[in-house]
Design a protein around this motif. Sequence first.
Motif, mmCIF file in Angstrom:
data_model
loop_
_atom_site.group_PDB
_atom_site.id
_atom_site.type_symbol
_atom_site.label_atom_id
_atom_site.label_comp_id
_atom_site.label_asym_id
_atom_site.label_seq_id
_atom_site.Cartn_x
_atom_site.Cartn_y
_atom_site.Cartn_z
ATOM 1 N N CYS A 104 0.592 -1.163 -0.122
ATOM 2 C CA CYS A 104 -0.008 -0.014 0.196
ATOM 3 C C CYS A 104 0.813 1.101 -0.091
ATOM 4 O O CYS A 104 1.722 1.381 0.856
ATOM 5 N N HIS A 114 -7.081 2.477 4.227
ATOM 6 C CA HIS A 114 -8.008 2.702 2.952
ATOM 7 C C HIS A 114 -8.329 1.188 2.661
ATOM 8 O O HIS A 114 -7.937 0.088 3.299
ATOM 9 N N CYS A 163 0.194 3.573 2.936
ATOM 10 C CA CYS A 163 0.700 2.981 4.340
ATOM 11 C C CYS A 163 2.245 3.045 4.462
ATOM 12 O O CYS A 163 2.511 2.698 5.539
ATOM 13 N N CYS A 216 -6.384 -2.724 1.866
ATOM 14 C CA CYS A 216 -4.977 -2.353 2.385
ATOM 15 C C CYS A 216 -4.624 -4.056 2.962
ATOM 16 O O CYS A 216 -5.580 -4.569 3.406
ATOM 17 N N ARG A 217 -3.599 -4.472 2.666
ATOM 18 C CA ARG A 217 -3.157 -5.788 2.939
ATOM 19 C C ARG A 217 -1.895 -5.479 3.945
ATOM 20 O O ARG A 217 -1.040 -6.457 4.010
ATOM 21 N N CYS A 218 -2.047 -4.541 4.933
ATOM 22 C CA CYS A 218 -1.015 -4.388 5.963
ATOM 23 C C CYS A 218 -1.256 -5.348 6.855
ATOM 24 O O CYS A 218 -2.384 -5.748 6.952
HETATM 25 ZN ZN LIG Z 1 -2.005 -0.867 3.887
#
Ligand SMILES: [Zn+2]
Length: 199
Positions: free
Chosen positions: A164, A185, A167, A188-190
């Motif tokens: 991201c 958002h 991020c 988001c793949r955090c």
């Molecule tokens: Zn993210």
Amino acid sequence: MATTPYSKTDKTIAYLNRQYARMFRRVTSFDELNVIEASREVYDEAYTLAEREATRLAEVIYKDHSKEERVFDAAGFVLALILAYNPVTKYVFKNEIDRKRARFAEGLIASDTPHEEIERAKRLLAATNAQFMDDVTFDTMVTAFRDNGTRYVRWVTSPDDRRCKVCAAMDGKRYPIDRVPPKPHIHCRCWVTEEADTN
Ligand SMILES: [Zn+2]
């Protein structure tokens, strides 16, 4: 692609998408009078399936991130998420599914190209469900860490093509477990990792 805490989430999403493809194929065989009923059936089934798979996913994610074996009410946890307002997506998941069903029925009745409506509805439902599975994954992870007694976590941005940009500034930041910020958002793949106590 690197392994991330979302690897199992991706498997759940892929499974759901195959099931949705199967369900929506059924709608094409209904005549116009039955469209409302058919769409209700499809969305009810899609919702039930999403709830079941999210519960399974939460069970696995919780176990993967727990330091010891503990009892975890995955079904209750997922149901609470289904009924809660999500600050990232700006909707209640359950209500969004109901809205999608209503729009689909309207579109199908009005459209000269029902096949396109079906494809579109399937795509939108798949996206909503994928987002929900991401949210279940993240929230379950944080809950498992909290239950581990962990006091601080560190934000990690995805290392692969899903990194991201929004991020990037949060990467490596440390947060108290009870003040982990919501995802900045959608898509988001955090994730977060546990921090050892420094004091
Ligand atoms: Zn993210």
